[in-house]
Structures are given as structure tokens and as C-alpha cells.
Design an enzyme around this catalytic site. Structure first.
Site, mmCIF file in Angstrom:
data_model
loop_
_atom_site.group_PDB
_atom_site.id
_atom_site.type_symbol
_atom_site.label_atom_id
_atom_site.label_comp_id
_atom_site.label_asym_id
_atom_site.label_seq_id
_atom_site.Cartn_x
_atom_site.Cartn_y
_atom_site.Cartn_z
ATOM 1 N N HIS A 158 0.831 -1.222 0.000
ATOM 2 C CA HIS A 158 0.000 0.000 0.000
ATOM 3 C C HIS A 158 0.853 1.254 0.000
ATOM 4 O O HIS A 158 1.973 1.272 0.512
ATOM 5 C CB HIS A 158 -1.018 -0.018 1.142
ATOM 6 N N ASP A 202 -0.130 4.252 1.253
ATOM 7 C CA ASP A 202 -0.417 5.192 2.350
ATOM 8 C C ASP A 202 0.230 4.772 3.669
ATOM 9 O O ASP A 202 0.674 3.629 3.836
ATOM 10 C CB ASP A 202 -1.931 5.340 2.535
ATOM 11 N N ASP A 240 6.017 -0.100 7.517
ATOM 12 C CA ASP A 240 4.605 -0.277 7.137
ATOM 13 C C ASP A 240 4.206 0.757 6.110
ATOM 14 O O ASP A 240 3.702 1.806 6.464
ATOM 15 C CB ASP A 240 3.747 -0.164 8.404
ATOM 16 N N GLU A 246 -5.067 1.595 2.290
ATOM 17 C CA GLU A 246 -5.099 0.378 3.126
ATOM 18 C C GLU A 246 -5.342 0.726 4.582
ATOM 19 O O GLU A 246 -6.080 0.041 5.288
ATOM 20 C CB GLU A 246 -3.781 -0.410 2.990
ATOM 21 N N GLU A 291 1.843 -7.482 2.840
ATOM 22 C CA GLU A 291 2.674 -7.166 3.997
ATOM 23 C C GLU A 291 2.446 -8.127 5.164
ATOM 24 O O GLU A 291 1.375 -8.717 5.306
ATOM 25 C CB GLU A 291 2.406 -5.746 4.476
HETATM 26 C C1 LIG Z 1 -10.359 -1.925 9.711
HETATM 27 S S1 LIG Z 1 -9.553 -1.858 8.254
HETATM 28 C C2 LIG Z 1 -8.182 -0.953 8.795
HETATM 29 C C3 LIG Z 1 -6.945 -1.584 8.444
HETATM 30 C C4 LIG Z 1 -5.810 -1.220 9.337
HETATM 31 N N1 LIG Z 1 -4.642 -1.721 8.727
HETATM 32 C C5 LIG Z 1 -3.432 -1.528 9.229
HETATM 33 O O1 LIG Z 1 -3.164 -1.082 10.291
HETATM 34 C C6 LIG Z 1 -6.049 -1.852 10.697
HETATM 35 O O2 LIG Z 1 -6.562 -1.148 11.583
HETATM 36 O O3 LIG Z 1 -5.727 -3.010 10.936
HETATM 37 ZN ZN LIG Z 2 0.470 -1.793 6.315
HETATM 38 ZN ZN LIG Z 3 -0.480 0.042 8.972
#
Ligand SMILES: CSCC[C@H](NC=O)C(=O)O
Ligand SMILES: [Zn+2]
Ligand SMILES: [Zn+2]
Length: 434
Positions: A81, A83, A114, A148, A176
Site C-alpha cells: 500500500h 499510504d 509499514d 489500506e 505485507e
Molecule cells: C479496519 S480496516 C483498517 C486496516 C488497518 N490496517 C493496518 O493497520 C487496521 O486497523 O488493521
Molecule cells: Zn500496512
Molecule cells: Zn499500517
């Protein structure tokens, strides 16, 4: 140094990584335009085909393609991703978007783990393979997707539903994972399922000096205690070594809202008539969502105590359960319902630590997990790739958080979460991510 030498010095994998990290793609206003043009230029320098797709305005998805010699075979997809989550610069040793490199080689940057390292590693791997004149049999795609971190609704979720995606004929994907503090690499075969749970209490308002039963705040406090007891029951399993971190249901408060009191002390004598708390809840792929909802309704937001709740899966909210006592009772179908299999448990009264007997699917029949045994030929190839370079993998895990991999798995595509960082502290979403 000549100009060419200087340019060459500047164009190392590390420098390219730093350049990507300096593009601020943190929410709430990620600079996707700059990220996409940087990656596009990288791809062109590698001779890859590029295509930019849009599933929402201002949210580009960059797709890179390296055609294989046997393009009719199912392809490989490498996903990452664009972002990042926001950073609080004041809490960092070095500015989060400067990608400062210390003398011992650590690069401080939001997105370092990340997951910008993943995109750069995909591209550098392709660069190395090309330098060795390797031609892949299967076509390899790299997808660089927006949003993401906020649920992927306008990114991967739409992408997997598109004709464009279908035409890619993806057979296997990597996405990831998480850093490994130890000497073994970690690999992830499932994500947990996120629910946003809001519980609300109503009660009589009154003078702050009065003691009476069933005030909104008292109601909420009782529920918070119930949530807390459940949280402890889950966390205890982890602490006792009976389950890995992500094999239990997590629940953590994310906000509490009530009252009109101000911190200047003016109005600290009114008991609120409404109080609300929000929780980040994560189910495992084997959690029975029905059971979870029964628990919420009975223990966390009982209508008899004038409470109501909302439990929403993020990001698409296609499952919504809203119960308002005495007024309304609606239950929509959960997008993450699984065909529930009772499969034994660690200590008799929980559903934790389960070894699956069959594929775990949601109620639409969509898989939530990728097999990590010989039934999945991609797993064997992946494992072999690790061992052939003398490295070790730790026991495959469920990812504690939630990534775009879930959208691919729902399409029946095997996906492994793999962020190849060993001997590295887990710093995703943390201050001083390196
Ligand atoms: C609820 S979808 C959000 C996705 C987010 N992803 C990474 O941290 C997470 O909170 O896990
Ligand atoms: Zn991530
Ligand atoms: Zn993340």
C-alpha cells in the site's frame, strides 16, 4: 566525483528507499500523486509496463507488470500500500518524513516498516533478477494501492472486484506482514476481522451530588468492566502461552464520550443522560460472530440496562447490527459470518487456539485463510525459497491487524503476508519507526 559517479552514488537501493519515504503519504491527506510518479519512474527504469487505475477520485492504484514467458499461466501479484498512518513529529528523534539515516544504518521514517520497505523490496528484487537476465515463466504484477490504512474501500476492495483484476488471473499473492524481533522470518496466513463496536447508555440526568441507580455513566462503567473482564480472559490465554497474540479476540477502548463538564471546572455538577464508548474489536477467523454478538447484547450493552450498541465491520459496513432497546431491532447479514464449525478448544470453554479441520469461510463462502501445508503448492514454494537461502521461518501466524490481503483471500487467492525484516523491533504505527 564526476556528475555520473555522483548520480550513481545517489541511485542505490537505500537512496531509492529514502526518496520514497520522503514522500508524505500519511493520512489524512496522502500525497498519492508524488508517490505514484516516483514509483512509475522506477518501474520505467526497470522496463515494466505501468497502468494507473482509479476507483475513486484522487486515489490512484498503480499496477506494474513484468510479462512472463507463459502468460496463460496464473500470475503472481505482489501487493503493497501507498499510504501510511500519521506521525507526531514532536515525539520522534528525527523528522518522520526526512528518512534520516543514522551511522548504524537505521532509517527513521513513517512508513519505513509499514509498508514502503515492501514496495521497494519488490522493485529491487525485480531489478536484481533483470540484471541476471532472468525471465519469469509467469507474469508478475506489482500493485501499489491507496487507502489500506483506512480500510481499503476505495483501493484493494474495489480493485479485486474489477474486470481489470479478473483479467490478471492471479494465482498467488504476497502482501505485507510484520517485522520479526528474532532470527526467524515471520509469515502470515490470515488477518483478523475488525469490528467497530459502540456501546451507548442512557439514564436519568441529575445533580452531580445525587446518588441514584442506573445513571448513564454508571451503566457505561458497568459495561466497560464487562468488556475489561472479557479482554482479560483473552489476554490471559496469550500470557499463559496458550495462544499467540492474534489467535484471540482483542478488544481495546478507543474513545469514551459523555457529559458536558468542562475542564475549567465550571460545569462539573451535571450527571450526563447519555454515555458512549467505542472499541476496536478484532475477531479471529475462527471466532463465531453470532456468539460475539450475543455477548455484546447480553453483557456489554444489555437493553434491560437501557443500553444499545452498534457493531460494524470495517470498512464496508455490509454487516450492521444495531439494537436500540424498545425501539428497533435490526440484524443484517454479516459479511464476515463464517460457516461455524465447533472444533475443540484449548481449555474447554473457549474457542481459542483451534486447529482448523477445513477451510474457514465467511457466510458467502469466501475463504478467510490461506493453507500453510502441502495442500497449497504455493506454500511449499515459498517455504523452499526461504530455506534455500539458509533462512528460517517461524510458525505461520494470523496477523493481529487487518490488511488488504483479506480482499484477495475472499476471492479464493492464496496470500501470504511477508515483511522480510528479521532481528527488527516491531515498530509499525509507532513513534520512531525505523
Ligand atoms: C479496519 S480496516 C483498517 C486496516 C488497518 N490496517 C493496518 O493497520 C487496521 O486497523 O488493521
Ligand atoms: Zn500496512
Ligand atoms: Zn499500517
Amino acid at each position: 566525483l564526476t556528475v555520473t559517479q555522483r548520480e550513481q552514488e545517489d541511485d542505490t537501493p537505500i537512496k531509492r528507499f529514502q526518496r520514497y519515504l520522503r514522500i508524505n503519504t500519511a493520512h489524512p491527506s496522502p500525497d498519492y500523486t508524488s508517490a505514484v510518479s516516483f514509483l512509475q519512474a522506477q518501474a520505467h527504469s526497470l522496463g515494466l509496463q505501468t497502468k494507473t487505475l482509479h476507483f475513486a477520485p484522487g486515489k490512484p492504484l498503480l499496477l506494474l507488470t513484468w510479462p512472463g514467458t507463459h502468460p496463460s499461466l496464473p500470475s503472481l501479484l505482489l501487493n503493497s500500500h501507498l499510504d501510511s498512518v500519521p506521525a507526531e513529529p514532536a515525539k520522534w528523534l528525527h523528522p518522520p518524513f526526512a528518512a534520516h539515516r543514522t551511522s548504524d544504518g537505521r532509517i527513521f521514517a513513517r512508513g519505513a516498516q509499514d509498508d514502503k520497505c515492501i514496495a521497494v523490496q519488490y522493485l529491487e528484487a525485480i531489478r536484481n533478477l533483470k540484471a541476471h537476465s532472468f525471465s519469469p515463466r509467469r507474469t508478475i504484477h506489482v500493485s501499489l494501492v491507496p487507502d489500506e490504512e483506512i480500510g481499503g474501500l476505495h483501493g484493494a476492495a474495489k480493485f479485486v472486484e474489477s474486470d481489470h483484476f479478473r483479467q490478471l488471473n492471479v494465482g498467488f499473492a504476497l502482501d505485507e506482514g510484520q517485522a520479526s524481533p528474532g532470527d526467524e522470518f515471520r509469515v502470515f496466513y490470515a488477518d483478523r476481522i475488525p469490528w467497530n463496536v459502540k456501546i451507548r447508555a442512557r439514564g436519568s440526568p441529575g445533580h452531580g451530588s445525587r446518588m441514584f441507580d442506573s445513571s448513564a455513566a454508571e451503566n457505561l462503567m458497568q459495561s466497560v468492566e464487562a468488556v475489561s473482564r472479557f479482554r482479560e480472559s483473552q489476554f490471559d490465554l496469550v500470557k499463559a502461552g496458550k495462544a499467540l497474540n492474534a489467535e484471540v479476540v482483542s478488544v481495546n477502548p478507543v474513545y469514551v464520550k459523555a457529559g458536558i463538564a468542562s475542564d475549567d471546572g465550571f460545569v462539573m455538577n451535571v450527571q450526563p443522560s447519555e454515555a458512549e464508548a467505542g472499541f476496536d474489536l478484532r475477531l479471529t477467523p475462527t471466532t463465531d460472530p453470532e456468539e460475539m454478538r450475543r455477548r455484546i447484547a447480553a453483557e456489554w450493552a444489555p437493553a434491560v440496562r437501557n443500553m444499545s450498541y452498534e457493531a460494524l465491520t470495517s470498512p464496508n459496513y455490509s454487516f450492521c447490527d444495531v439494537i436500540l432497546p424498545g425501539i428497533l431491532s435490526i440484524g443484517f447479514k454479516a459479511s464476515h459470518h463464517i460457516s461455524w464449525l465447533q472444533m475443540g478448544s484449548v481449555d474447554g470453554d473457549t474457542n481459542i487456539g483451534i486447529i482448523e479441520k477445513g477451510p474457514i469461510r465467511d457466510d458467502l463462502g469466501r475463504p478467510l485463510m490461506t493453507a500453510t501445508n502441502d495442500s497449497n503448492p504455493w506454500w511449499s514454494v515459498f517455504k523452499q525459497a526461504i530455506t534455500s537461502v539458509g533462512e528460517k521461518l517461524s510458525r505461520p501466524e494470523i496477523l493481529a491487524s487487518t490488511t488488504d490481503a483479506r480482499f484477495l483471500r475472499q476471492k479464493g487467492i492464496p496470500v501470504l503476508g511477508f515483511s522480510p525484516m528479521k532481528n527488527t523491533p516491531i515498530l509499525l504505527h509507532d513513534h520512531n519507526e525505523v
